[in-house]
Design an enzyme around this catalytic site. Structure first.
Site, PDB file in Angstrom:
ATOM      1  N   CYS A  37      -7.615   1.728   5.752  1.00 27.77           N
ATOM      2  CA  CYS A  37      -7.032   1.961   4.424  1.00 27.77           C
ATOM      3  C   CYS A  37      -8.071   2.419   3.386  1.00 27.77           C
ATOM      4  O   CYS A  37      -9.086   1.750   3.184  1.00 27.77           O
ATOM      5  CB  CYS A  37      -6.370   0.661   3.952  1.00 27.77           C
ATOM      6  SG  CYS A  37      -5.803   0.741   2.239  1.00 27.77           S
ATOM      7  N   LYS A  64       3.981  -7.342   7.405  1.00 29.77           N
ATOM      8  CA  LYS A  64       4.499  -8.242   6.354  1.00 29.77           C
ATOM      9  C   LYS A  64       4.610  -9.686   6.860  1.00 29.77           C
ATOM     10  O   LYS A  64       5.661 -10.327   6.773  1.00 29.77           O
ATOM     11  CB  LYS A  64       5.871  -7.771   5.832  1.00 29.77           C
ATOM     12  CG  LYS A  64       5.914  -6.322   5.395  1.00 29.77           C
ATOM     13  CD  LYS A  64       5.121  -6.057   4.134  1.00 29.77           C
ATOM     14  CE  LYS A  64       5.059  -4.584   3.775  1.00 29.77           C
ATOM     15  NZ  LYS A  64       3.811  -4.158   3.163  1.00 29.77           N
ATOM     16  N   GLU A  89      -5.175  -5.546  -5.537  1.00 32.55           N
ATOM     17  CA  GLU A  89      -5.311  -4.256  -6.229  1.00 32.55           C
ATOM     18  C   GLU A  89      -6.778  -3.818  -6.172  1.00 32.55           C
ATOM     19  O   GLU A  89      -7.644  -4.412  -6.822  1.00 32.55           O
ATOM     20  CB  GLU A  89      -4.855  -4.300  -7.699  1.00 32.55           C
ATOM     21  CG  GLU A  89      -3.376  -4.061  -7.886  1.00 32.55           C
ATOM     22  CD  GLU A  89      -2.902  -2.731  -7.307  1.00 32.55           C
ATOM     23  OE1 GLU A  89      -3.571  -1.712  -7.493  1.00 32.55           O
ATOM     24  OE2 GLU A  89      -1.869  -2.730  -6.637  1.00 32.55           O
TER      25      GLU A  89
HETATM   26  N1  GSH Z   1      -2.530   0.107  -5.376  1.00 28.48           N
HETATM   27  C1  GSH Z   1      -2.951  -0.579  -4.188  1.00 28.48           C
HETATM   28  C2  GSH Z   1      -4.455  -0.812  -4.271  1.00 28.48           C
HETATM   29  O1  GSH Z   1      -5.123  -0.023  -4.951  1.00 28.48           O
HETATM   30  O2  GSH Z   1      -4.959  -1.795  -3.712  1.00 28.48           O
HETATM   31  C3  GSH Z   1      -2.563   0.230  -2.966  1.00 28.48           C
HETATM   32  C4  GSH Z   1      -2.878  -0.477  -1.647  1.00 28.48           C
HETATM   33  C5  GSH Z   1      -2.112   0.146  -0.460  1.00 28.48           C
HETATM   34  O3  GSH Z   1      -1.224   0.988  -0.625  1.00 28.48           O
HETATM   35  N2  GSH Z   1      -2.469  -0.292   0.758  1.00 28.48           N
HETATM   36  C6  GSH Z   1      -1.734   0.163   1.926  1.00 28.48           C
HETATM   37  C7  GSH Z   1      -0.801  -0.941   2.408  1.00 28.48           C
HETATM   38  O4  GSH Z   1      -1.168  -2.097   2.421  1.00 28.48           O
HETATM   39  C8  GSH Z   1      -2.626   0.480   3.106  1.00 28.48           C
HETATM   40  S1  GSH Z   1      -3.650   1.881   2.789  1.00 28.48           S
HETATM   41  N3  GSH Z   1       0.407  -0.555   2.814  1.00 28.48           N
HETATM   42  C9  GSH Z   1       1.415  -1.439   3.315  1.00 28.48           C
HETATM   43  C10 GSH Z   1       2.801  -0.885   3.060  1.00 28.48           C
HETATM   44  O5  GSH Z   1       2.916   0.219   2.521  1.00 28.48           O
HETATM   45  O6  GSH Z   1       3.766  -1.572   3.384  1.00 28.48           O
END
Ligand code: GSH
Length: 256
Positions: A37, A64, A89
């Protein structure tokens, strides 16, 4: 049935795997990560830059699982647990590390309040134009949409690049803007291979800056092999990804 996005290679590889191996022991700070990520990599780079002790825990955020939702109810990585409190975040976590570990250097935000605010303005630019622009180009299907998305991304990057003061964004010192953009620099090969993006087409200055950032040890040491990212990015390139970011972008909403 599991979502296709759940099918992720289970652990970091290359230099990132060596870094994970050094951070298995329990610490006050638990870092909930997903090796793949880019948002995670921001926080990970900050931890490595500052030499903060942390325990690395790999999470597949698409599953999840209850234990992780208890840490971050949004179900997104990165997240941090520090002395029993849960935080998440990516950029907030980077700023938290600055505040909670003031004696750990380098300081990734300038001391001067005006310079700090300026740095945060550029972080805002990256969050509002660059990151969504990268995603838009990645998932654009028709050639005319790809062309428009590419120009939009170049425009966002040129604005940022025109404000780079030295080898790094603020000059000689590596700072939070460099941290915030680095994960997308190490992933821009996807756009180069599939979407006609070229660093040199942004500008020569961007090309040199990007090469410098991707070779920074904290960036190298938190990067995994491309081969395991190909499957993940394939879903974005076909606009089939079911991540929260992909769903939001498809619906014209901001990335969560
Ligand atoms: N705004 C968040 C940050 O900056 O930490 C975005 C984090 C994010 O989107 N992480 C993704 C995630 O956990 C992986 S790259 N996705 C799980 C999902 O979409 O269900």
């Amino acid at each position: 049935m599991p979502l296709p996005d759940e099918q992720i290679f289970p652990h970091a590889t290359a230099e990132a795997e060596k870094t994970v191996a050094k951070h298995k022991a329990p610490q006050d700070l638990i870092f909930y990560s997903g090796w793949f990520c880019p948002f995670v990599q921001r926080t990970w780079i900050s931890l490595e830059e500052k030499g903060i002790p942390y325990q690395y825990v790999e999470v597949n955020p698409y599953k999840k699982e209850a234990h992780f939702l208890a840490i971050n109810p949004k179900g997104l990585v990165p997240a941090v647990e520090f002395k029993g409190k849960a935080l998440y975040e990516s950029l907030i976590l980077c700023e938290f590390l600055e505040d909670a570990f003031p004696s750990h250097k380098p300081h990734l935000l300038p001391a001067d309040p005006t310079e700090r605010a300026l740095e945060r303005m550029w972080l805002d630019h990256l969050s509002k134009t660059f990151v969504p622009g990268f995603h838009r180009l990645l998932s654009a299907q028709e050639p005319d949409k790809q062309r428009a998305a590419r120009e939009e991304l170049y425009e966002s990057l040129r604005k940022f690049t025109n404000n780079i003061k030295g080898p790094f964004f603020l000059g000689d010192e590596f700072s939070l803007c460099d941290v915030a953009i680095a994960p997308w620099i190490v992933r821009d090969w996807v756009l180069e291979e599939h979407r006609g993006y070229k660093r040199a087409d942004v500008s020569a200055k961007w090309q040199q800056y990007a090469a410098r950032v991707e070779n920074r040890p904290s960036v190298v040491n938190t990067s995994s092999l491309r081969e395991h990212l190909v499957e993940i990015y394939g879903r974005y390139l076909r606009d089939e990804a079911q991540s929260q970011a992909a769903i939001a972008m498809r619906a014209g909403r901001v990335i969560p």
